[in-house]
Write a protein that holds these residues in place. Structure first.
Motif, mmCIF file in Angstrom:
data_model
loop_
_atom_site.group_PDB
_atom_site.id
_atom_site.type_symbol
_atom_site.label_atom_id
_atom_site.label_comp_id
_atom_site.label_asym_id
_atom_site.label_seq_id
_atom_site.Cartn_x
_atom_site.Cartn_y
_atom_site.Cartn_z
ATOM 1 N N PHE A 161 42.755 31.550 34.646
ATOM 2 C CA PHE A 161 43.244 31.585 36.029
ATOM 3 C C PHE A 161 43.924 32.921 36.325
ATOM 4 C CE2 PHE A 161 46.712 30.308 39.086
ATOM 5 C CZ PHE A 161 45.878 30.215 40.192
ATOM 6 N N ALA A 162 44.778 33.367 35.400
ATOM 7 C CA ALA A 162 45.447 34.661 35.587
ATOM 8 C C ALA A 162 44.434 35.799 35.607
ATOM 9 C CB ALA A 162 46.476 34.873 34.475
ATOM 10 N N ASN A 163 43.415 35.697 34.774
ATOM 11 C CA ASN A 163 42.384 36.735 34.741
ATOM 12 C C ASN A 163 41.613 36.792 36.057
ATOM 13 O OD1 ASN A 163 40.660 38.714 33.467
ATOM 14 N ND2 ASN A 163 39.122 37.098 33.284
ATOM 15 N N LEU A 164 41.322 35.613 36.629
ATOM 16 C CA LEU A 164 40.619 35.594 37.911
ATOM 17 C C LEU A 164 41.477 36.202 39.016
ATOM 18 C CD1 LEU A 164 38.892 32.085 37.867
ATOM 19 C CD2 LEU A 164 37.749 34.296 37.965
ATOM 20 N N LEU A 165 42.762 35.884 39.011
ATOM 21 C CA LEU A 165 43.646 36.466 40.022
ATOM 22 C C LEU A 165 43.694 37.989 39.897
ATOM 23 C CD1 LEU A 165 46.652 33.962 39.966
ATOM 24 C CD2 LEU A 165 44.840 34.141 41.674
ATOM 25 N N HIS A 166 43.698 38.483 38.661
ATOM 26 C CA HIS A 166 43.713 39.929 38.450
ATOM 27 C C HIS A 166 42.388 40.561 38.862
ATOM 28 C CE1 HIS A 166 44.745 43.758 36.631
ATOM 29 N NE2 HIS A 166 43.619 43.716 35.929
ATOM 30 N N ARG A 167 41.279 39.912 38.484
ATOM 31 C CA ARG A 167 39.962 40.464 38.815
ATOM 32 C C ARG A 167 39.697 40.459 40.309
ATOM 33 N NH1 ARG A 167 35.960 36.876 36.318
ATOM 34 N NH2 ARG A 167 34.551 38.134 37.593
ATOM 35 N N THR B 267 34.234 42.470 43.138
ATOM 36 C CA THR B 267 33.640 41.666 44.195
ATOM 37 C C THR B 267 33.221 40.323 43.604
ATOM 38 O OG1 THR B 267 32.818 43.643 45.304
ATOM 39 C CG2 THR B 267 31.802 41.531 45.906
ATOM 40 N N PHE B 268 33.749 39.248 44.154
ATOM 41 C CA PHE B 268 33.453 37.909 43.644
ATOM 42 C C PHE B 268 32.168 37.375 44.266
ATOM 43 C CE2 PHE B 268 37.603 35.823 41.976
ATOM 44 C CZ PHE B 268 37.762 36.877 41.090
ATOM 45 N N ASP B 269 31.424 36.564 43.486
ATOM 46 C CA ASP B 269 30.322 35.798 44.044
ATOM 47 C C ASP B 269 30.752 34.336 44.137
ATOM 48 O OD1 ASP B 269 30.221 34.784 41.480
ATOM 49 O OD2 ASP B 269 28.356 35.790 40.932
ATOM 50 N N GLU B 270 29.811 33.452 44.536
ATOM 51 C CA GLU B 270 30.189 32.055 44.755
ATOM 52 C C GLU B 270 30.666 31.368 43.478
ATOM 53 O OE1 GLU B 270 25.784 32.180 43.909
ATOM 54 O OE2 GLU B 270 27.205 33.286 45.148
ATOM 55 N N ARG B 271 30.149 31.793 42.313
ATOM 56 C CA ARG B 271 30.578 31.176 41.064
ATOM 57 C C ARG B 271 32.034 31.526 40.763
ATOM 58 N NH1 ARG B 271 27.727 31.936 35.099
ATOM 59 N NH2 ARG B 271 29.256 30.725 33.921
ATOM 60 N N ASP B 272 32.410 32.778 40.991
ATOM 61 C CA ASP B 272 33.802 33.177 40.768
ATOM 62 C C ASP B 272 34.744 32.427 41.701
ATOM 63 O OD1 ASP B 272 33.259 35.143 38.768
ATOM 64 O OD2 ASP B 272 32.524 36.468 40.337
ATOM 65 N N PHE C 221 35.183 28.869 40.430
ATOM 66 C CA PHE C 221 36.131 28.817 39.317
ATOM 67 C C PHE C 221 37.565 28.901 39.826
ATOM 68 C CE2 PHE C 221 33.532 30.389 35.411
ATOM 69 C CZ PHE C 221 32.703 29.288 35.553
ATOM 70 N N LEU C 222 37.797 29.834 40.732
ATOM 71 C CA LEU C 222 39.146 30.042 41.236
ATOM 72 C C LEU C 222 39.644 28.811 41.987
ATOM 73 C CD1 LEU C 222 41.480 32.027 41.487
ATOM 74 C CD2 LEU C 222 40.425 32.909 43.581
ATOM 75 N N ALA C 223 38.777 28.196 42.784
ATOM 76 C CA ALA C 223 39.182 27.004 43.537
ATOM 77 C C ALA C 223 39.545 25.861 42.597
ATOM 78 C CB ALA C 223 38.059 26.579 44.481
ATOM 79 N N GLN C 224 38.750 25.666 41.552
ATOM 80 C CA GLN C 224 39.012 24.559 40.634
ATOM 81 C C GLN C 224 40.275 24.794 39.814
ATOM 82 O OE1 GLN C 224 35.117 24.742 38.829
ATOM 83 N NE2 GLN C 224 34.482 22.837 39.812
ATOM 84 N N LEU C 225 40.502 26.026 39.392
ATOM 85 C CA LEU C 225 41.702 26.313 38.614
ATOM 86 C C LEU C 225 42.948 26.347 39.492
ATOM 87 C CD1 LEU C 225 40.281 29.032 36.207
ATOM 88 C CD2 LEU C 225 40.853 26.669 35.662
ATOM 89 N N ALA C 226 42.804 26.779 40.744
ATOM 90 C CA ALA C 226 43.957 26.790 41.651
ATOM 91 C C ALA C 226 44.441 25.375 41.929
ATOM 92 C CB ALA C 226 43.585 27.491 42.954
ATOM 93 N N GLU C 227 43.519 24.419 41.970
ATOM 94 C CA GLU C 227 43.914 23.027 42.184
ATOM 95 C C GLU C 227 44.819 22.532 41.059
ATOM 96 O OE1 GLU C 227 41.796 18.699 43.059
ATOM 97 O OE2 GLU C 227 40.617 20.374 42.294
#
Length: 648
Positions: free
Chosen positions: A383-389, A394-399, A402-408
């Motif tokens: 989750f922290a890595n996604l926030l940093h990236r 540039t994120f695609d739908e898969r990123d 992932f972010l939506a599921q981990l943010a929940e």
């Protein structure tokens, strides 16, 4: 109770004869092997033959001792980690037990124990110095999550068992299964020619013995269900069956996962699951009546399990006189409308028992808790890595998914989850997983109509999800008060379940491993010795690769085999040399992997499962196979300020 049902005689003697036949055969075979050296001495007059057969006959003697040892299987313990109840301290329970005993015309229980299962069971044992002992084991979760009247149905069911001495048969059948399992393990390690006759007998006898004993056990369960209906009434028995099924589903799917989900935020010493159950936490029941109905719809579709001692759920429901295909009654017993049985029967003793069970659970959950802590740390790091990236790439739908599921999980109060869902749908408007997350959000916020529209859209764009779509639409229509449409979706989902193709999509299927090329290369390096003996090796997981939740891994191995060894194996049980080599190698190689897969061997006469596809193949014909689609790294977009301080 004036009218008692006859005990299930059909199949009783067949089951008992099969059990006795197996015991007698083992005794005869073991004794014959033990005395075989003496038989050789008296039957052979040639000193040369005696000298040649001396060493083999000694091995027969020791083999016979091992066979006889299997007969000495100890009986199961009466209670495992239970708390003995003092009747004087729980007078309300003692009074109701006596009332139910008289209603069922059964002997009294010698002792009553409390354990940590959502279940009730009996244990019967004969005594040479006195009458038989009848022990009742009640689970504290059962008493905490059912009312006194519902729990009385379960206890009446157990009284029916002891009134017809079912416990003695169950004990004998249990010991027989343990005995033959021990012999099976012995012969897995011993493939000499002398063991071939007993291995052939094992392959012939055990399936037939299991079929007869399990079938009779299921008849005993149906008899006990019918006795409980007579003792407590059909309506109350139906309510108890529904309540118990819903609580079992809630504990396995919601409560226990929620306990281990806290592993990263609290210490194991703070966990008190059984104490929490006394207060009926939200995770111990369905979220609402509509979800309860859908859970029961799914349970009523389950087919009988030929390996189980219990009937299918729809058979148990039918024993109360209710049609399993009919519309479910309203309201359903998905929460406690009255005080729990634990409060009525155990009173102040309940909290002390819960504390003891909590302490015992913590002692046995250390490793599982550590694993959950490790998983929490890895998920939080991702989750922290996604926030940093997100600031650099540039994120695609898969990123975004992932972010939506981990943010929940890690930031449920912020709008980050909804932002990620919206951004993901902007990249891929018809992505079914993102649409499901959006529909769940609308439902949580009261927009049931909007959620229904999205689920219709998911069903239109993803035919493979038809079963899940109709189940969710049934639930949402029930929440909206449209029972007629809900019944339509229920029947469509039921029909999909009964179809073989649709059932595969309804059940949790296997998916390709979805690993990066570097991870697959690590697997190749560790498993390389295996490839020389395996025709093909596949790696699958139980969740799609784009879901960041914990996956269970499955390694499917198809060993090389030859027609000659197949013929020998069918006669003697001898295992093919390549299959044996694969098993020995995996015992040594699996601890070196960075994942923990369940290994499934595909035999020469078995069909290769559909999910063993090119996408999940990691080795074939002795060679490593790389992923079908290489993963391409996303370009890194560095933000450089004018002050030359480097990337942010």
């Amino acid at each position: 109770m004036s009218n008692f049902l006859p005990a299930p005689q059909e199949g009783r003697w067949r089951a008992l004869i099969w059990l006795a036949f197996g015991d007698a055969f083992l005794l005869f075979a073991g004794m014959l092997l033990v005395v075989s050296p003496l038989l050789l001495i008296f039957s052979l007059s040639s000193p040369l033959l005696l000298a040649l057969l001396a060493l083999p006959s000694l091995s027969w003697f020791f083999y016979g001792l091992m066979v006889l040892r299997a007969l000495a299987v100890p009986p199961p313990p009466p209670v495992s980690n239970g708390i003995l109840l003092d009747p004087a301290k729980v007078p309300a329970l003692a009074a109701d037990l006596e009332r139910l005993r008289l209603a069922c015309d059964a002997p009294a229980f010698t002792a009553v124990y409390i354990n940590g299962d959502l279940n009730a069971s009996i244990y019967q044992t004969a005594s040479r110095s006195g009458p038989s002992k009848h022990i009742l084991v009640l689970g504290l979760p059962l008493l905490a999550l059912l009312t006194k009247d519902q729990a009385a149905v379960v206890i009446a069911h157990e009284y029916a068992h002891i009134s017809r001495q079912h416990g003695h048969f169950a004990r004998w059948a249990y010991m027989a299964r343990q005995r033959w399992a021990a012999l099976g393990d012995l012969h897995e390690r011993n493939h000499r020619l002398i063991t071939a006759p007993l291995r052939l007998f094992l392959s012939w006898y055990v399936p037939r013995m299991m079929r007869e004993t399990l079938e009779f056990s299921r008849r005993c369960e149906m008899f006990a269900d019918a006795q409980a209906v007579q003792a407590c009434g059909a309506d109350l028995a139906l309510e108890a069956e529904f309540a118990l099924a819903l609580r079992q589903k809630a504990l396995s799917d919601r409560f226990w996962p929620s306990i281990f989900a806290r592993a990263g935020a609290q210490e194991l010493a703070q966990a008190q699951p059984f104490t929490q159950l006394l207060a009926e936490p939200a995770e111990s029941r369905p979220r609402h009546g509509a979800q309860a109905a859908v859970w029961l719809h799914e349970a009523l579709c389950q087919s009988p399990d030929p390996r189980s001692t219990h009937p299918a759920f729809f058979e148990r429901i039918a024993s109360t006189g209710f049609d399993p295909k009919a519309r479910l009654p309203d309201p359903l017993p998905w929460y406690l409308e009255k005080e729990a049985a634990a409060a009525d029967w155990l009173g102040k003793e309940a909290s002390g028992m819960a504390a003891q069970l909590d302490a015992h659970w913590r002692e046995n959950s250390t490793q599982a808790w550590q694993d959950a802590e490790g998983w929490y740390a890895r998920q939080h790091g991702e989750f922290a890595n996604l926030l940093h990236r997100r600031k650099q790439q540039t994120f695609d739908e898969r990123d975004w998914l992932f972010l939506a599921q981990l943010a929940e999980k890690f930031d449920p109060e912020s709008p980050l989850r909804q932002e990620a869902i919206a951004q993901g749908l902007r990249h891929s408007p018809d992505d079914p997983t993102l649409l499901q997350l959006r529909a769940d959000y609308l439902e949580e916020n009261g927009d049931v109509g909007g959620a229904i529209a999205l689920w219709h859209r998911i069903g239109k764009n993803s035919p493979a999800s038809a079963y899940a779509v109709h189940r969710r639409l049934c639930e949402l229509c029930l929440r909206a008060g449209d029972r007629a449409t809900a019944e339509y979706h229920r029947h469509v989902a039921d029909e999909l379940w009964t179809g073989q193709d649709a059932r595969r999509s309804a059940l949790r299927d296997r998916f390709p491993h979805g690993m990066e090329a570097s991870e697959v290369a690590l697997l190749h390096g560790v498993l390389q010795p295996l490839f020389a003996h395996a025709r093909s090796v596949w790696l699958c997981r139980d969740t799609p690769a784009n879901i960041p939740d914990a996956s269970r891994w499955f390694l499917y191995v198809e060993a090389y085999d030859g027609w000659f060894m197949r013929m020998v194996g069918s006669l003697t049980g001898e295992e093919d040399v390549n299959a044996s080599a694969c098993k020995r190698l995996l015992e040594r190689l699996l601890p070196r992997l960075h994942i923990y897969p369940d290994v499934v061997f595909i035999g020469p006469s078995e069909n290769i499962p559909a999910y063993c596809s090119p996408d999940s193949l990691i080795a074939h014909a002795g060679r490593a196979v790389s992923p079908v689609r290489a993963n391409v790294e996303k370009p890194l977009i560095a933000h450089v300020d004018t002050g030359g301080s480097g990337p942010n």
